[in-house]
Design a protein around this motif. Sequence first.
Motif, PDB file in Angstrom:
ATOM      1  N   ARG A  95       0.742  -1.168   0.060  1.00 30.79           N
ATOM      2  CA  ARG A  95      -0.573   0.107   0.174  1.00 30.79           C
ATOM      3  C   ARG A  95       0.619   0.734  -0.005  1.00 30.79           C
ATOM      4  NH1 ARG A  95      -3.015   3.301   3.633  1.00 30.79           N
ATOM      5  NH2 ARG A  95      -5.153   3.755   2.390  1.00 30.79           N
ATOM      6  N   GLU A  96       2.184   1.352   0.485  1.00 34.65           N
ATOM      7  CA  GLU A  96       2.900   2.495   0.645  1.00 34.65           C
ATOM      8  C   GLU A  96       3.805   2.503  -0.853  1.00 34.65           C
ATOM      9  OE1 GLU A  96       6.414   2.177   3.486  1.00 34.65           O
ATOM     10  OE2 GLU A  96       4.892   1.756   4.851  1.00 34.65           O
ATOM     11  N   ILE A  97       3.820   1.490  -1.265  1.00 35.87           N
ATOM     12  CA  ILE A  97       4.038   1.609  -3.454  1.00 35.87           C
ATOM     13  C   ILE A  97       2.326   1.964  -3.526  1.00 35.87           C
ATOM     14  CG2 ILE A  97       5.079   0.277  -4.929  1.00 35.87           C
ATOM     15  CD1 ILE A  97       6.806  -1.895  -2.842  1.00 35.87           C
ATOM     16  N   ASN A  98       1.629   1.500  -2.955  1.00 30.09           N
ATOM     17  CA  ASN A  98       0.531   1.066  -4.353  1.00 30.09           C
ATOM     18  C   ASN A  98       0.470   1.234  -5.501  1.00 30.09           C
ATOM     19  OD1 ASN A  98      -2.005   2.289  -4.858  1.00 30.09           O
ATOM     20  ND2 ASN A  98      -1.664   4.533  -4.850  1.00 30.09           N
ATOM     21  N   ILE A  99       0.953  -0.401  -5.055  1.00 33.09           N
ATOM     22  CA  ILE A  99       1.172  -0.602  -6.977  1.00 33.09           C
ATOM     23  C   ILE A  99      -0.445  -0.862  -7.743  1.00 33.09           C
ATOM     24  CG2 ILE A  99       3.007  -2.520  -6.453  1.00 33.09           C
ATOM     25  CD1 ILE A  99      -1.080  -3.607  -5.746  1.00 33.09           C
ATOM     26  N   LEU A 100      -1.206  -0.181  -7.095  1.00 31.42           N
ATOM     27  CA  LEU A 100      -2.252  -0.120  -8.667  1.00 31.42           C
ATOM     28  C   LEU A 100      -2.288   1.371  -9.034  1.00 31.42           C
ATOM     29  CD1 LEU A 100      -5.319  -1.070  -6.021  1.00 31.42           C
ATOM     30  CD2 LEU A 100      -3.748  -2.267  -7.555  1.00 31.42           C
ATOM     31  N   ARG A 101      -1.370   1.976  -9.407  1.00 29.89           N
ATOM     32  CA  ARG A 101      -0.635   3.288 -10.195  1.00 29.89           C
ATOM     33  C   ARG A 101      -0.411   3.032 -11.131  1.00 29.89           C
ATOM     34  NH1 ARG A 101       3.769   4.716  -9.012  1.00 29.89           N
ATOM     35  NH2 ARG A 101       5.340   4.138  -6.914  1.00 29.89           N
ATOM     36  N   LEU A 103       3.045   1.941 -12.861  1.00 26.74           N
ATOM     37  CA  LEU A 103       4.621   1.741 -12.324  1.00 26.74           C
ATOM     38  C   LEU A 103       5.670   2.877 -12.976  1.00 26.74           C
ATOM     39  CD1 LEU A 103       4.045  -1.703  -9.866  1.00 26.74           C
ATOM     40  CD2 LEU A 103       3.349   0.622  -9.641  1.00 26.74           C
ATOM     41  N   ASN A 104       6.488   2.541 -12.642  1.00 24.74           N
ATOM     42  CA  ASN A 104       8.152   2.644 -13.695  1.00 24.74           C
ATOM     43  C   ASN A 104       8.728   2.026 -13.595  1.00 24.74           C
ATOM     44  OD1 ASN A 104      10.354   3.637 -15.425  1.00 24.74           O
ATOM     45  ND2 ASN A 104      10.748   4.988 -13.992  1.00 24.74           N
ATOM     46  N   LEU A 105       8.299   0.712 -14.591  1.00 21.73           N
ATOM     47  CA  LEU A 105       9.444  -0.324 -14.474  1.00 21.73           C
ATOM     48  C   LEU A 105      10.427  -0.530 -15.122  1.00 21.73           C
ATOM     49  CD1 LEU A 105       6.101  -3.024 -13.705  1.00 21.73           C
ATOM     50  CD2 LEU A 105       7.568  -2.163 -12.100  1.00 21.73           C
ATOM     51  N   GLN A 106      10.246   0.582 -15.647  1.00 20.26           N
ATOM     52  CA  GLN A 106      11.921   0.789 -17.441  1.00 20.26           C
ATOM     53  C   GLN A 106      13.516   1.114 -16.507  1.00 20.26           C
ATOM     54  OE1 GLN A 106      10.790   0.555 -20.391  1.00 20.26           O
ATOM     55  NE2 GLN A 106       8.729  -0.146 -19.429  1.00 20.26           N
ATOM     56  N   CYS A 140      20.229  -4.185 -17.302  1.00 18.67           N
ATOM     57  CA  CYS A 140      21.743  -4.237 -15.733  1.00 18.67           C
ATOM     58  C   CYS A 140      20.888  -3.483 -14.745  1.00 18.67           C
ATOM     59  CB  CYS A 140      22.643  -3.483 -16.309  1.00 18.67           C
ATOM     60  SG  CYS A 140      23.478  -4.254 -17.711  1.00 18.67           S
ATOM     61  N   GLU A 141      19.857  -2.891 -14.987  1.00 18.26           N
ATOM     62  CA  GLU A 141      19.570  -1.382 -13.346  1.00 18.26           C
ATOM     63  C   GLU A 141      18.259  -1.538 -13.297  1.00 18.26           C
ATOM     64  OE1 GLU A 141      21.665   1.377 -10.615  1.00 18.26           O
ATOM     65  OE2 GLU A 141      22.747   0.999 -11.990  1.00 18.26           O
ATOM     66  N   VAL A 142      18.094  -1.801 -11.731  1.00 15.66           N
ATOM     67  CA  VAL A 142      16.232  -1.055 -12.439  1.00 15.66           C
ATOM     68  C   VAL A 142      16.074  -0.454 -11.718  1.00 15.66           C
ATOM     69  CG1 VAL A 142      15.644  -3.866 -12.568  1.00 15.66           C
ATOM     70  CG2 VAL A 142      15.439  -2.929 -11.194  1.00 15.66           C
ATOM     71  N   GLY A 143      14.945   0.524 -11.564  1.00 12.54           N
ATOM     72  CA  GLY A 143      14.992   1.577 -10.773  1.00 12.54           C
ATOM     73  C   GLY A 143      13.691   1.802 -10.743  1.00 12.54           C
ATOM     74  N   GLY A 144      13.251   2.696  -9.956  1.00 11.72           N
ATOM     75  CA  GLY A 144      11.710   3.058  -9.844  1.00 11.72           C
ATOM     76  C   GLY A 144      11.089   2.602  -8.858  1.00 11.72           C
ATOM     77  N   ARG A 148      11.616  -0.409  -5.569  1.00 11.78           N
ATOM     78  CA  ARG A 148      10.561  -0.681  -4.747  1.00 11.78           C
ATOM     79  C   ARG A 148       9.828  -2.310  -3.861  1.00 11.78           C
ATOM     80  NH1 ARG A 148       9.894   3.943  -6.595  1.00 11.78           N
ATOM     81  NH2 ARG A 148      10.075   5.456  -5.967  1.00 11.78           N
ATOM     82  N   LEU A 149      10.102  -2.930  -5.422  1.00  9.09           N
ATOM     83  CA  LEU A 149       8.960  -3.930  -5.735  1.00  9.09           C
ATOM     84  C   LEU A 149      10.244  -4.726  -5.068  1.00  9.09           C
ATOM     85  CD1 LEU A 149       6.281  -4.103  -8.329  1.00  9.09           C
ATOM     86  CD2 LEU A 149       6.013  -4.325  -5.319  1.00  9.09           C
ATOM     87  N   LYS A 150      11.607  -4.827  -5.513  1.00  8.98           N
ATOM     88  CA  LYS A 150      12.590  -5.888  -5.565  1.00  8.98           C
ATOM     89  C   LYS A 150      13.055  -6.098  -3.981  1.00  8.98           C
ATOM     90  CE  LYS A 150      16.966  -7.036  -6.848  1.00  8.98           C
ATOM     91  NZ  LYS A 150      18.327  -6.897  -8.069  1.00  8.98           N
ATOM     92  N   GLU A 151      13.477  -4.770  -3.502  1.00  3.02           N
ATOM     93  CA  GLU A 151      12.939  -4.294  -2.176  1.00  3.02           C
ATOM     94  C   GLU A 151      12.245  -5.044  -1.029  1.00  3.02           C
ATOM     95  OE1 GLU A 151      13.873  -0.427  -1.938  1.00  3.02           O
ATOM     96  OE2 GLU A 151      15.846   0.248  -2.746  1.00  3.02           O
TER      97      GLU A 151
END
Length: 177
Positions: A95-101, A103-106, A140-144, A148-151
Amino acid sequence: MRPLLPLFSLLLVFWLAGCEGNTVDRSAAPTAAALQMPEEMPEDFAFSVRFGIMGKNEMNTFNHTITKDLVTHGTAQAALTFTNSEMADIYARLREINILRELNLQPLKQGCRQTPYEEEHWQIQLNGDQHSFDWSEENCEVGGDAKRLKELRSYIWERVITKPEYLELPEAVGGYD
């Protein structure tokens, strides 16, 4: 020319009627409130996340299992049910991440390629709706939001690997190059 005027008028009416169907109904777009996760965890809240090289590790609350990648020896699975407290904690973090909006998974880099690479596949259920999120670290590297989901996934997995059900699974053999 006069006999063509009624035909031309009829074609114009059909053309205008066809354009009417191509408009976007803005009232059907989800509102910001509709994209917010409910404050209280819904009774049907469940998730599964596959991750790692080729996505072989998994935590799945739909069927109450965990799967461990044994690398050269396939995978091993065990039954595992999270407590209500653990599920509430995970829900609060989602909910803190608000996964329903949206998301930037690039990936952060576009020109980089690596092998092997980790990938993640999330499936989340809330109030009868299912939401899926996928990405890989091939670039190589994810962001955004992917970071957060990986963490969050790492946070959950750190708790799983201390549970007796996981500790009873065989050790992984080999590695990925």
